[in-house]
Design a protein around this motif. Sequence first.
Motif, PDB file in Angstrom:
ATOM      1  N   ARG A   1      51.944  45.832  47.130  1.00  0.00           N
ATOM      2  CA  ARG A   1      51.157  46.042  45.848  1.00  0.00           C
ATOM      3  C   ARG A   1      51.158  44.825  44.923  1.00  0.00           C
ATOM      4  O   ARG A   1      50.330  45.540  44.378  1.00  0.00           O
ATOM      5  CB  ARG A   1      52.545  47.005  45.275  1.00  0.00           C
ATOM      6  CG  ARG A   1      53.816  45.684  45.048  1.00  0.00           C
ATOM      7  CD  ARG A   1      54.969  46.206  43.960  1.00  0.00           C
ATOM      8  NE  ARG A   1      55.298  45.203  43.947  1.00  0.00           N
ATOM      9  CZ  ARG A   1      56.955  45.452  44.452  1.00  0.00           C
ATOM     10  NH1 ARG A   1      56.911  45.296  45.756  1.00  0.00           N
ATOM     11  NH2 ARG A   1      57.797  43.902  44.037  1.00  0.00           N
ATOM     12  N   PHE A   2      50.706  43.955  45.604  1.00  0.00           N
ATOM     13  CA  PHE A   2      50.530  42.097  45.032  1.00  0.00           C
ATOM     14  C   PHE A   2      49.300  42.021  45.378  1.00  0.00           C
ATOM     15  O   PHE A   2      48.132  41.982  45.210  1.00  0.00           O
ATOM     16  CB  PHE A   2      51.549  41.528  44.929  1.00  0.00           C
ATOM     17  CG  PHE A   2      53.075  41.464  44.381  1.00  0.00           C
ATOM     18  CD1 PHE A   2      52.747  41.741  43.631  1.00  0.00           C
ATOM     19  CD2 PHE A   2      53.578  41.809  45.573  1.00  0.00           C
ATOM     20  CE1 PHE A   2      54.301  41.663  43.286  1.00  0.00           C
ATOM     21  CE2 PHE A   2      55.463  41.449  45.002  1.00  0.00           C
ATOM     22  CZ  PHE A   2      55.366  42.193  43.620  1.00  0.00           C
ATOM     23  N   THR A   3      48.551  42.974  46.314  1.00  0.00           N
ATOM     24  CA  THR A   3      46.941  42.969  47.471  1.00  0.00           C
ATOM     25  C   THR A   3      46.563  43.193  46.827  1.00  0.00           C
ATOM     26  O   THR A   3      46.797  44.717  48.027  1.00  0.00           O
ATOM     27  CB  THR A   3      47.099  41.995  48.622  1.00  0.00           C
ATOM     28  OG1 THR A   3      47.841  42.887  49.278  1.00  0.00           O
ATOM     29  CG2 THR A   3      47.952  40.520  49.104  1.00  0.00           C
ATOM     30  N   ASP A   4      46.370  43.649  45.923  1.00  0.00           N
ATOM     31  CA  ASP A   4      44.739  45.207  46.241  1.00  0.00           C
ATOM     32  C   ASP A   4      43.229  44.325  45.726  1.00  0.00           C
ATOM     33  O   ASP A   4      41.988  45.900  45.642  1.00  0.00           O
ATOM     34  CB  ASP A   4      44.134  45.789  44.270  1.00  0.00           C
ATOM     35  CG  ASP A   4      44.150  44.633  43.586  1.00  0.00           C
ATOM     36  OD1 ASP A   4      44.025  43.860  43.198  1.00  0.00           O
ATOM     37  OD2 ASP A   4      44.153  44.826  42.107  1.00  0.00           O
ATOM     38  N   GLY A   5      42.751  42.988  46.632  1.00  0.00           N
ATOM     39  CA  GLY A   5      42.034  42.557  47.005  1.00  0.00           C
ATOM     40  C   GLY A   5      40.814  41.824  45.813  1.00  0.00           C
ATOM     41  O   GLY A   5      39.568  41.495  46.089  1.00  0.00           O
TER      42      GLY A   5
ATOM     43  N   ALA B   1      40.998  39.000  43.025  1.00  0.00           N
ATOM     44  CA  ALA B   1      41.831  37.300  42.498  1.00  0.00           C
ATOM     45  C   ALA B   1      42.487  38.294  41.590  1.00  0.00           C
ATOM     46  O   ALA B   1      41.974  38.522  40.164  1.00  0.00           O
ATOM     47  CB  ALA B   1      41.108  36.557  42.520  1.00  0.00           C
ATOM     48  N   GLY B   2      43.447  37.986  40.466  1.00  0.00           N
ATOM     49  CA  GLY B   2      44.152  37.442  39.724  1.00  0.00           C
ATOM     50  C   GLY B   2      43.079  36.300  38.803  1.00  0.00           C
ATOM     51  O   GLY B   2      42.959  35.510  39.444  1.00  0.00           O
ATOM     52  N   PRO B   3      43.744  36.571  37.252  1.00  0.00           N
ATOM     53  CA  PRO B   3      43.193  35.445  36.850  1.00  0.00           C
ATOM     54  C   PRO B   3      43.613  33.929  37.055  1.00  0.00           C
ATOM     55  O   PRO B   3      45.250  34.319  37.097  1.00  0.00           O
ATOM     56  CB  PRO B   3      43.968  35.886  35.602  1.00  0.00           C
ATOM     57  CG  PRO B   3      44.928  36.815  34.817  1.00  0.00           C
ATOM     58  CD  PRO B   3      45.085  37.624  36.428  1.00  0.00           C
ATOM     59  N   ALA B   4      43.519  33.016  36.920  1.00  0.00           N
ATOM     60  CA  ALA B   4      44.041  31.829  36.725  1.00  0.00           C
ATOM     61  C   ALA B   4      45.642  31.408  35.852  1.00  0.00           C
ATOM     62  O   ALA B   4      45.228  32.264  34.584  1.00  0.00           O
ATOM     63  CB  ALA B   4      43.178  31.071  36.846  1.00  0.00           C
ATOM     64  N   PRO B   5      46.240  31.367  36.547  1.00  0.00           N
ATOM     65  CA  PRO B   5      47.453  31.207  35.231  1.00  0.00           C
ATOM     66  C   PRO B   5      47.140  29.699  33.897  1.00  0.00           C
ATOM     67  O   PRO B   5      46.653  29.115  34.435  1.00  0.00           O
ATOM     68  CB  PRO B   5      48.913  30.240  36.585  1.00  0.00           C
ATOM     69  CG  PRO B   5      48.415  29.831  37.780  1.00  0.00           C
ATOM     70  CD  PRO B   5      46.636  30.602  37.805  1.00  0.00           C
TER      71      PRO B   5
END
Length: 55
Positions: A36-40, A42-46
């Motif tokens: 569920r955490f990998t939708d392909g 990249a998320g925003p950088a912390p």
Amino acid sequence: MATHSGITPAPLLMDEVAGELFGEESALLAPFRPGRFTDGTAGPAPAPARRPGQQ
């Protein structure tokens, strides 16, 4: 497996997790799989920590 308050749903979880261990994917547990955490995308950088020890 670990839960925060697992006593109430323990009988249900026991059956569902046992099925998963023996190859029967549970539709009830699908939303909780690690995928569920990998939708392909990249998320925003912390944001960097402001002070040492701050996270």
